[in-house]
Motif scaffolding. Structure first.
Motif, PDB file in Angstrom:
ATOM      1  N   ILE A 104       8.655  21.558  14.925  1.00  0.00           N
ATOM      2  CA  ILE A 104       8.744  20.487  15.931  1.00  0.00           C
ATOM      3  C   ILE A 104      10.021  20.692  16.762  1.00  0.00           C
ATOM      4  O   ILE A 104       9.997  20.633  17.997  1.00  0.00           O
ATOM      5  N   LYS A 105      11.123  20.982  16.067  1.00  0.00           N
ATOM      6  CA  LYS A 105      12.409  21.185  16.780  1.00  0.00           C
ATOM      7  C   LYS A 105      12.304  22.376  17.732  1.00  0.00           C
ATOM      8  O   LYS A 105      12.821  22.336  18.844  1.00  0.00           O
ATOM      9  N   TRP A 106      11.616  23.444  17.283  1.00  0.00           N
ATOM     10  CA  TRP A 106      11.511  24.634  18.133  1.00  0.00           C
ATOM     11  C   TRP A 106      10.821  24.281  19.461  1.00  0.00           C
ATOM     12  O   TRP A 106      11.299  24.658  20.536  1.00  0.00           O
ATOM     13  N   TYR A 107       9.728  23.517  19.391  1.00  0.00           N
ATOM     14  CA  TYR A 107       9.031  23.166  20.641  1.00  0.00           C
ATOM     15  C   TYR A 107       9.881  22.206  21.476  1.00  0.00           C
ATOM     16  O   TYR A 107       9.923  22.317  22.710  1.00  0.00           O
ATOM     17  N   GLN A 108      10.615  21.298  20.799  1.00  0.00           N
ATOM     18  CA  GLN A 108      11.480  20.375  21.560  1.00  0.00           C
ATOM     19  C   GLN A 108      12.591  21.140  22.287  1.00  0.00           C
ATOM     20  O   GLN A 108      12.997  20.758  23.382  1.00  0.00           O
ATOM     21  N   ASN A 109      13.045  22.253  21.698  1.00  0.00           N
ATOM     22  CA  ASN A 109      14.180  22.997  22.262  1.00  0.00           C
ATOM     23  C   ASN A 109      13.765  24.156  23.160  1.00  0.00           C
ATOM     24  O   ASN A 109      14.619  24.905  23.618  1.00  0.00           O
ATOM     25  N   ASN A 110      12.482  24.362  23.365  1.00  0.00           N
ATOM     26  CA  ASN A 110      12.045  25.526  24.158  1.00  0.00           C
ATOM     27  C   ASN A 110      11.137  25.112  25.312  1.00  0.00           C
ATOM     28  O   ASN A 110      10.045  25.652  25.491  1.00  0.00           O
ATOM     29  N   GLN A 111      11.659  24.161  26.093  1.00  0.00           N
ATOM     30  CA  GLN A 111      10.876  23.612  27.202  1.00  0.00           C
ATOM     31  C   GLN A 111      10.544  24.663  28.266  1.00  0.00           C
ATOM     32  O   GLN A 111       9.471  24.613  28.870  1.00  0.00           O
ATOM     33  N   ASP A 112      11.423  25.656  28.479  1.00  0.00           N
ATOM     34  CA  ASP A 112      11.141  26.665  29.514  1.00  0.00           C
ATOM     35  C   ASP A 112       9.927  27.493  29.124  1.00  0.00           C
ATOM     36  O   ASP A 112       9.044  27.772  29.942  1.00  0.00           O
TER      37      ASP A 112
ATOM     38  N   ILE B  20       3.081  13.971  12.016  1.00  0.00           N
ATOM     39  CA  ILE B  20       3.890  14.474  13.143  1.00  0.00           C
ATOM     40  C   ILE B  20       4.380  13.301  14.002  1.00  0.00           C
ATOM     41  O   ILE B  20       5.540  13.259  14.429  1.00  0.00           O
ATOM     42  N   LEU B  21       3.506  12.311  14.219  1.00  0.00           N
ATOM     43  CA  LEU B  21       3.919  11.130  14.995  1.00  0.00           C
ATOM     44  C   LEU B  21       5.089  10.420  14.310  1.00  0.00           C
ATOM     45  O   LEU B  21       6.044   9.984  14.963  1.00  0.00           O
ATOM     46  N   LYS B  22       5.011  10.351  12.972  1.00  0.00           N
ATOM     47  CA  LYS B  22       6.081   9.673  12.217  1.00  0.00           C
ATOM     48  C   LYS B  22       7.405  10.444  12.366  1.00  0.00           C
ATOM     49  O   LYS B  22       8.441   9.850  12.674  1.00  0.00           O
ATOM     50  N   ILE B  23       7.323  11.781  12.184  1.00  0.00           N
ATOM     51  CA  ILE B  23       8.547  12.589  12.304  1.00  0.00           C
ATOM     52  C   ILE B  23       9.136  12.449  13.703  1.00  0.00           C
ATOM     53  O   ILE B  23      10.349  12.391  13.878  1.00  0.00           O
ATOM     54  N   MET B  24       8.250  12.382  14.714  1.00  0.00           N
ATOM     55  CA  MET B  24       8.736  12.327  16.102  1.00  0.00           C
ATOM     56  C   MET B  24       8.981  10.891  16.557  1.00  0.00           C
ATOM     57  O   MET B  24       9.286  10.647  17.727  1.00  0.00           O
TER      58      MET B  24
ATOM     59  N   MET C  14      -0.513  19.065  19.701  1.00  0.00           N
ATOM     60  CA  MET C  14      -0.092  17.707  19.336  1.00  0.00           C
ATOM     61  C   MET C  14       1.385  17.502  19.660  1.00  0.00           C
ATOM     62  O   MET C  14       1.764  16.495  20.257  1.00  0.00           O
ATOM     63  N   ILE C  15       2.227  18.468  19.259  1.00  0.00           N
ATOM     64  CA  ILE C  15       3.677  18.290  19.455  1.00  0.00           C
ATOM     65  C   ILE C  15       3.995  18.158  20.952  1.00  0.00           C
ATOM     66  O   ILE C  15       4.735  17.265  21.363  1.00  0.00           O
ATOM     67  N   LEU C  16       3.391  19.018  21.767  1.00  0.00           N
ATOM     68  CA  LEU C  16       3.701  18.986  23.210  1.00  0.00           C
ATOM     69  C   LEU C  16       3.234  17.682  23.845  1.00  0.00           C
ATOM     70  O   LEU C  16       3.939  17.108  24.679  1.00  0.00           O
ATOM     71  N   ASN C  17       2.029  17.216  23.442  1.00  0.00           N
ATOM     72  CA  ASN C  17       1.548  15.954  24.016  1.00  0.00           C
ATOM     73  C   ASN C  17       2.428  14.782  23.573  1.00  0.00           C
ATOM     74  O   ASN C  17       2.733  13.894  24.364  1.00  0.00           O
ATOM     75  N   ILE C  18       2.854  14.809  22.309  1.00  0.00           N
ATOM     76  CA  ILE C  18       3.694  13.707  21.819  1.00  0.00           C
ATOM     77  C   ILE C  18       5.043  13.698  22.553  1.00  0.00           C
ATOM     78  O   ILE C  18       5.540  12.636  22.931  1.00  0.00           O
ATOM     79  N   ILE C  19       5.592  14.892  22.793  1.00  0.00           N
ATOM     80  CA  ILE C  19       6.872  14.958  23.534  1.00  0.00           C
ATOM     81  C   ILE C  19       6.727  14.210  24.871  1.00  0.00           C
ATOM     82  O   ILE C  19       7.603  13.489  25.300  1.00  0.00           O
ATOM     83  N   LYS C  20       5.514  14.393  25.508  1.00  0.00           N
ATOM     84  CA  LYS C  20       5.325  13.779  26.830  1.00  0.00           C
ATOM     85  C   LYS C  20       4.669  12.409  26.759  1.00  0.00           C
ATOM     86  O   LYS C  20       4.163  11.910  27.777  1.00  0.00           O
ATOM     87  N   ASP C  21       4.576  11.821  25.535  1.00  0.00           N
ATOM     88  CA  ASP C  21       3.918  10.517  25.342  1.00  0.00           C
ATOM     89  C   ASP C  21       2.476  10.525  25.815  1.00  0.00           C
ATOM     90  O   ASP C  21       1.966   9.522  26.324  1.00  0.00           O
TER      91      ASP C  21
END
Ligand code: NAD
Ligand code: TYD
Length: 335
Positions: free
Chosen positions: A305-313, A254-258, A192-199
């Motif tokens: 959520i922050k960890w996945y946002q900060n670990n794109q590699d 998660i959508l609300k937080i993001m 969910m987090i990864l898909n939301i990052i990419k809309d």
């Protein structure tokens, strides 16, 4: 003490190794992992040069390798498994090979080497679904629904039988759904987090009212160490943190937080045999071993959520490999 950790390059195993090396200065760890699609040495970068850590690439089904890896080890903690329910529906065979036969090989090697503690890391999914308000206790009847949970239940029973029949000092742990850093993105929370990052749309199975009981992976790790050091052999210990959420509720949170729209929610066909609700009673470990979870759910979720946002590699490497094929086959859409 030296521990043989199997499956230590996966999500929980890697978090466990980092947790133990940080919290226990007198413990050494040997990590035996086959590095399947789910195993990733990048999960262990922070500790790869620690003199108390050693990595061995190999299969828990390889008796001679496990036997030689056990020299100087006093304990085994078995995290190695095929762990994804949807993959067990696609192809159950490897689940039996790894989760059942692999466990048996470890048990046989543990016997041969007179191991002092064998810890089998299992799951609340072996209990099947619990409707209403009830909770799984350690004596709840096993009623697994998927080839994954059936293979884990078989491994639990084998482990306990080695204690009863051969006096192997073994313990089984059954934990609820883990979340946190380094989780392979096939699982609901990182997916969910990864898909939301990419809309991108987030696939919710069926009506989304299935309930899972969430625990931060570090709380699971601290429970395992308590069980290793103080648990009673021949026992089962449930581990949970009483954070029940319906999948749909979790998606909206998660959508609300993001700060993204609920329009990203996409109801997709349900998983066959989908368990409606998991909910765990962990009063045994709390009362007997004085363990308790420390990480409040909202705090752990925000950090995750922050960890996945900060670990794109880390993410980009995973989604360019085998996972890309799996995702596109499973969800019939580009990743
Ligand atoms: P994971 O899929 O992230 O990692 C599994 C690891 O096992 C990988 O590193 C993989 O390379 C390794 N492995 C697989 N087959 C192997 C073999 N034949 N020999 C050696 N290594 C092998 O899994 P996870 O989520 O970290 O789960 C770890 C354990 O915890 C599993 O036993 C699982 O059933 C259990 N568990 C998981 C959860 C959860 O929410 N993820 C909850 C409760 C229990
Ligand atoms: P999952 O992370 O696969 O863990 P488990 O099935 O072992 O509990 O799934 C957690 C919940 O999320 C489960 O009820 C199935 C659901 N789910 C979805 O709705 N969509 C998805 O794409 C995935 C992977 C899971």
């Amino acid at each position: 003490m030296k521990i043989l950790v199997t499956g230590g390059a996966g999500f929980i195993g890697s978090n466990f190794i980092k947790y133990v090396l940080r919290e226990y200065q007198d413990i050494e760890i040997k990590n035996l992992d086959l590095l399947t699609y789910a195993g990733n040495l990048k999960n262990l970068i922070e500790i790869q040069n620690d003199p108390r850590y050693e990595f061995v690439k190999g299969d828990i089904n390889n008796f001679d390798l496990v036997d030689s890896s056990l020299k100087e080890c006093q304990s085994i903690i078995n995290f190695a498994a095929e762990s994804h329910v949807d993959r067990s529906i696609e192809n159950p065979n490897i689940f039996i090979t790894t989760n059942v036969l692999g466990t048996q090989t470890l048990l046989n090697c543990a016997m041969k080497n007179s191991i002092e503690r064998y810890i089998q890391i299992s799951t609340d999914e072996v209990y099947g679904s619990i409707e209403g308000k009830g909770l799984f206790t350690e004596s709840t009847i096993l009623s697994p629904s998927s080839p994954y949970s059936a293979s884990k239940a078989a491994a639990d029973l084998l482990t306990l039988s080695y204690h009863k029949t051969f006096n192997l000092p073994a313990i089984v742990t059954r934990c609820s759904n883990n979340y946190g850093p380094n989780q392979f993105p096939e699982k609901l929370m990182p997916l969910m987090i990864l898909n939301i990052i990419k809309d991108k749309k987030i696939p919710i199975y069926g009506d989304g009212l299935h309930v899972r009981d969430w625990i931060h992976v570090e709380d699971h790790c601290s429970a395992i160490m308590n069980i290793l050091l103080k648990g009673r052999v021949g026992n089962v210990y449930n581990i949970g943190a009483n954070n029940e959420f319906k999948n749909l509720e979790l998606a909206k949170l998660i959508l609300k937080i993001m700060n993204k729209s609920e329009n990203l929610i996409d109801f997709v066909p349900d998983r066959p045999g989908h368990d409606r609700r998991y909910a765990i009673d962990s009063s045994k470990i709390k009362n007997e071993l004085k363990w308790k979870p420390k990480i409040p759910f909202i705090e752990g979720l925000n950090q995750t959520i922050k960890w996945y946002q900060n670990n794109q590699d880390w993410i980009n490497e995973i989604i360019s490999g085998e996972y890309k094929e799996y995702y596109e086959r499973r969800y019939k859409t580009k990743i």
